[in-house]
Design an enzyme around this catalytic site. Structure first.
Site, PDB file in Angstrom:
ATOM      1  N   SER A  18      -8.327  -7.332  -2.138  1.00 53.64           N
ATOM      2  CA  SER A  18      -8.173  -6.768  -0.796  1.00 53.64           C
ATOM      3  C   SER A  18      -9.532  -6.430  -0.204  1.00 53.64           C
ATOM      4  O   SER A  18     -10.298  -5.646  -0.777  1.00 53.64           O
ATOM      5  CB  SER A  18      -7.309  -5.508  -0.852  1.00 53.64           C
ATOM      6  OG  SER A  18      -7.392  -4.847   0.397  1.00 53.64           O
ATOM      7  N   HIS A  43      -6.748 -10.901   0.583  1.00 49.24           N
ATOM      8  CA  HIS A  43      -5.726 -10.048   1.190  1.00 49.24           C
ATOM      9  C   HIS A  43      -6.408  -9.192   2.252  1.00 49.24           C
ATOM     10  O   HIS A  43      -7.382  -8.492   1.972  1.00 49.24           O
ATOM     11  CB  HIS A  43      -5.099  -9.180   0.100  1.00 49.24           C
ATOM     12  CG  HIS A  43      -3.973  -8.315   0.568  1.00 49.24           C
ATOM     13  ND1 HIS A  43      -2.689  -8.792   0.746  1.00 49.24           N
ATOM     14  CD2 HIS A  43      -3.933  -6.995   0.892  1.00 49.24           C
ATOM     15  CE1 HIS A  43      -1.904  -7.798   1.161  1.00 49.24           C
ATOM     16  NE2 HIS A  43      -2.634  -6.693   1.256  1.00 49.24           N
ATOM     17  N   ASP A  45      -5.924  -6.280   4.990  1.00 49.93           N
ATOM     18  CA  ASP A  45      -5.077  -5.151   5.370  1.00 49.93           C
ATOM     19  C   ASP A  45      -5.387  -4.679   6.785  1.00 49.93           C
ATOM     20  O   ASP A  45      -6.419  -4.059   7.024  1.00 49.93           O
ATOM     21  CB  ASP A  45      -5.309  -3.989   4.399  1.00 49.93           C
ATOM     22  CG  ASP A  45      -4.674  -4.244   3.047  1.00 49.93           C
ATOM     23  OD1 ASP A  45      -3.464  -4.529   3.011  1.00 49.93           O
ATOM     24  OD2 ASP A  45      -5.385  -4.158   2.033  1.00 49.93           O
ATOM     25  N   MET A  47      -4.516  -2.209   9.770  1.00 49.98           N
ATOM     26  CA  MET A  47      -3.869  -0.902   9.980  1.00 49.98           C
ATOM     27  C   MET A  47      -4.187  -0.397  11.379  1.00 49.98           C
ATOM     28  O   MET A  47      -5.329  -0.493  11.822  1.00 49.98           O
ATOM     29  CB  MET A  47      -4.392   0.102   8.962  1.00 49.98           C
ATOM     30  CG  MET A  47      -4.259  -0.365   7.530  1.00 49.98           C
ATOM     31  SD  MET A  47      -4.980   0.846   6.418  1.00 49.98           S
ATOM     32  CE  MET A  47      -4.617   0.095   4.835  1.00 49.98           C
ATOM     33  N   HIS A  76      -1.881  -8.810   5.883  1.00 50.74           N
ATOM     34  CA  HIS A  76      -0.840  -7.782   5.732  1.00 50.74           C
ATOM     35  C   HIS A  76      -0.900  -6.856   6.942  1.00 50.74           C
ATOM     36  O   HIS A  76      -1.822  -6.048   7.069  1.00 50.74           O
ATOM     37  CB  HIS A  76      -1.108  -7.023   4.416  1.00 50.74           C
ATOM     38  CG  HIS A  76      -0.158  -5.903   4.137  1.00 50.74           C
ATOM     39  ND1 HIS A  76      -0.385  -4.962   3.152  1.00 50.74           N
ATOM     40  CD2 HIS A  76       1.040  -5.562   4.697  1.00 50.74           C
ATOM     41  CE1 HIS A  76       0.617  -4.098   3.131  1.00 50.74           C
ATOM     42  NE2 HIS A  76       1.489  -4.421   4.058  1.00 50.74           N
ATOM     43  N   MET A  78       0.059  -3.806   8.778  1.00 49.52           N
ATOM     44  CA  MET A  78       0.649  -2.455   8.733  1.00 49.52           C
ATOM     45  C   MET A  78       0.481  -1.874  10.124  1.00 49.52           C
ATOM     46  O   MET A  78      -0.301  -0.940  10.344  1.00 49.52           O
ATOM     47  CB  MET A  78      -0.070  -1.618   7.662  1.00 49.52           C
ATOM     48  CG  MET A  78       0.309  -2.028   6.248  1.00 49.52           C
ATOM     49  SD  MET A  78      -0.877  -1.447   5.027  1.00 49.52           S
ATOM     50  CE  MET A  78      -2.100  -2.741   5.189  1.00 49.52           C
ATOM     51  N   MET A 149       5.606  -2.980  -1.921  1.00 54.24           N
ATOM     52  CA  MET A 149       4.500  -2.014  -1.939  1.00 54.24           C
ATOM     53  C   MET A 149       4.641  -1.123  -3.170  1.00 54.24           C
ATOM     54  O   MET A 149       5.711  -0.546  -3.412  1.00 54.24           O
ATOM     55  CB  MET A 149       4.505  -1.152  -0.678  1.00 54.24           C
ATOM     56  CG  MET A 149       4.116  -1.866   0.614  1.00 54.24           C
ATOM     57  SD  MET A 149       2.494  -2.678   0.595  1.00 54.24           S
ATOM     58  CE  MET A 149       1.394  -1.308   0.216  1.00 54.24           C
ATOM     59  N   GLY A 154      -1.639   2.552   3.517  1.00 53.62           N
ATOM     60  CA  GLY A 154      -2.574   3.294   4.347  1.00 53.62           C
ATOM     61  C   GLY A 154      -3.954   3.373   3.728  1.00 53.62           C
ATOM     62  O   GLY A 154      -4.954   3.293   4.429  1.00 53.62           O
ATOM     63  N   PHE A 155      -3.997   3.504   2.414  1.00 57.09           N
ATOM     64  CA  PHE A 155      -5.284   3.694   1.743  1.00 57.09           C
ATOM     65  C   PHE A 155      -5.350   2.941   0.418  1.00 57.09           C
ATOM     66  O   PHE A 155      -4.337   2.800  -0.265  1.00 57.09           O
ATOM     67  CB  PHE A 155      -5.533   5.191   1.476  1.00 57.09           C
ATOM     68  CG  PHE A 155      -5.575   5.994   2.751  1.00 57.09           C
ATOM     69  CD1 PHE A 155      -6.770   6.155   3.440  1.00 57.09           C
ATOM     70  CD2 PHE A 155      -4.419   6.552   3.276  1.00 57.09           C
ATOM     71  CE1 PHE A 155      -6.806   6.870   4.631  1.00 57.09           C
ATOM     72  CE2 PHE A 155      -4.439   7.261   4.472  1.00 57.09           C
ATOM     73  CZ  PHE A 155      -5.640   7.424   5.154  1.00 57.09           C
ATOM     74  N   GLY A 157      -7.009   2.630  -3.534  1.00 61.37           N
ATOM     75  CA  GLY A 157      -7.350   3.574  -4.591  1.00 61.37           C
ATOM     76  C   GLY A 157      -6.253   4.540  -5.011  1.00 61.37           C
ATOM     77  O   GLY A 157      -6.540   5.544  -5.661  1.00 61.37           O
ATOM     78  N   ASP A 187       1.361  -4.765  -4.259  1.00 59.26           N
ATOM     79  CA  ASP A 187       0.167  -4.298  -3.551  1.00 59.26           C
ATOM     80  C   ASP A 187       0.028  -2.795  -3.718  1.00 59.26           C
ATOM     81  O   ASP A 187       0.874  -2.028  -3.260  1.00 59.26           O
ATOM     82  CB  ASP A 187       0.322  -4.673  -2.067  1.00 59.26           C
ATOM     83  CG  ASP A 187      -0.889  -4.310  -1.215  1.00 59.26           C
ATOM     84  OD1 ASP A 187      -1.909  -3.881  -1.778  1.00 59.26           O
ATOM     85  OD2 ASP A 187      -0.789  -4.479   0.018  1.00 59.26           O
ATOM     86  N   GLY A 188      -1.059  -2.393  -4.391  1.00 56.68           N
ATOM     87  CA  GLY A 188      -1.357  -0.976  -4.558  1.00 56.68           C
ATOM     88  C   GLY A 188      -1.473  -0.584  -6.016  1.00 56.68           C
ATOM     89  O   GLY A 188      -0.514  -0.739  -6.770  1.00 56.68           O
ATOM     90  N   GLY A 189      -2.672  -0.132  -6.401  1.00 54.79           N
ATOM     91  CA  GLY A 189      -2.870   0.376  -7.763  1.00 54.79           C
ATOM     92  C   GLY A 189      -2.855  -0.691  -8.844  1.00 54.79           C
ATOM     93  O   GLY A 189      -2.568  -0.399 -10.004  1.00 54.79           O
TER      94      GLY A 189
HETATM   95  C1  DX5 Z   1      -2.665  -0.196   0.922  1.00 56.48           C
HETATM   96  C2  DX5 Z   1      -3.096  -1.636   1.133  1.00 56.48           C
HETATM   97  C3  DX5 Z   1      -3.569  -2.276  -0.124  1.00 56.48           C
HETATM   98  C4  DX5 Z   1      -4.828  -1.681  -0.677  1.00 56.48           C
HETATM   99  C5  DX5 Z   1      -4.769  -1.814  -2.164  1.00 56.48           C
HETATM  100  O1  DX5 Z   1      -2.284   0.314   2.122  1.00 56.48           O
HETATM  101  O2  DX5 Z   1      -1.988  -2.378   1.629  1.00 56.48           O
HETATM  102  O3  DX5 Z   1      -3.707  -3.675   0.044  1.00 56.48           O
HETATM  103  O4  DX5 Z   1      -5.993  -2.304  -0.215  1.00 56.48           O
HETATM  104  O5  DX5 Z   1      -5.848  -1.136  -2.707  1.00 56.48           O
HETATM  105  P1  DX5 Z   1      -5.945  -0.758  -4.254  1.00 56.48           P
HETATM  106  O6  DX5 Z   1      -5.889  -2.051  -5.015  1.00 56.48           O
HETATM  107  O7  DX5 Z   1      -7.251  -0.083  -4.342  1.00 56.48           O
HETATM  108  O8  DX5 Z   1      -4.782   0.124  -4.579  1.00 56.48           O
HETATM  109 ZN    ZN Z   2      -2.054  -4.695   1.595  1.00 52.15          ZN
END
Ligand code: DX5
Ligand code: ZN
Length: 228
Positions: A18, A43, A45, A47, A76, A78, A149, A154-155, A157, A187-189
């Protein structure tokens, strides 16, 4: 510029770093760094500070990435009213556009998916951790990718929510029962350990921000996610 596009199937394991976790002052170089480290897709993102509580970047940045690299661009959205902005993301060079199913996205989901595909782009549908799998079922015959998800969007990490794997498994079961071919993305973590959990559940597209761009050795980080 149009680049030749590889045909990806849900049997491919796809690693999509991402850009959100990259150095925004050098997006083209950061993308090249990811590709050289083994990234399959990028990817992106987007927002809007409305659908989610953060503002990232828009079509101009995606176009900058597109003009310097031939990598598959997984966008993606959002954002609220994705249908209203579609043409701009298509023009910027998106290869896949994923929109959210939640009512807060304020669009006619079926119509948006159809418009994405009519433009020759791949269509993805995303659901948030609080959204039940049933919400996406009416659309699964009309998508190229389901995005489950594994954090509240939104963020970057945040911590991976393992409970979401029941939705990945439901996506796999529905795909098999109905003879469909959509990818399943998480997507995420995602890092080496959580990639193993998601891969076991049946996800084939793994988005990873902090664990790739933030790693001391990005190539090793991507290899570990791939082999997990
Ligand atoms: C979250 C995003 C993710 C984000 C994942 O809102 O959609 O794509 O960048 O980041 P990590 O891999 O750090 O969780
Ligand atoms: Zn994403």
């Amino acid at each position: 510029m149009t680049w030749p596009v590889k045909k990806w199937t849900f049997q491919d394991r796809i690693i999509a770093p991402s850009l959100l976790a990259a150095d925004f002052g050098r997006v083209a170089e950061e993308t090249t760094r990811a590709i050289n480290a083994g990234a399959d897709w990028m990817h992106l993102d987007v927002m809007d500070g409305n659908f989610v509580d953060n503002i990232s970047f828009g079509p101009a940045v995606i176009q900058a990435v597109h003009e310097t690299n031939d990598v598959f661009l997984d966008v993606h959205l959002m954002i609220a009213r994705p249908d209203h902005y579609l043409a701009r993301f298509l023009k910027a060079g998106a290869d896949m556009i994923t929109v959210h199913v939640e009512p807060e996205a304020q669009h006619d989901v079926a119509a948006t998916l159809q418009a994405i595909r009519a433009a020759g782009c791949k269509a993805g549908l995303a659901l948030n951790p609080a959204t039940p799998f049933e919400a996406v079922v009416p659309f699964l015959g009309d998508i190229d990718m389901l995005l489950v998800m594994t954090v509240v969007p939104g963020f970057g990490g945040q911590s991976f929510m393992e409970e979401m794997m029941t939705k990945v498994e439901a996506g796999v079961a529905h795909r098999t029962e109905n003879g469909l071919t959509y990818h399943i993305q998480v997507d995420g973590g995602i890092g080496a350990e959580t990639a193993m959990i998601a891969g076991k559940a049946g996800a084939n597209v793994l988005v990873a921000g902090s664990s790739t761009f933030g790693a001391p050795d990005m190539k090793a980080a991507i290899r570990q996610i791939r082999e997990a």
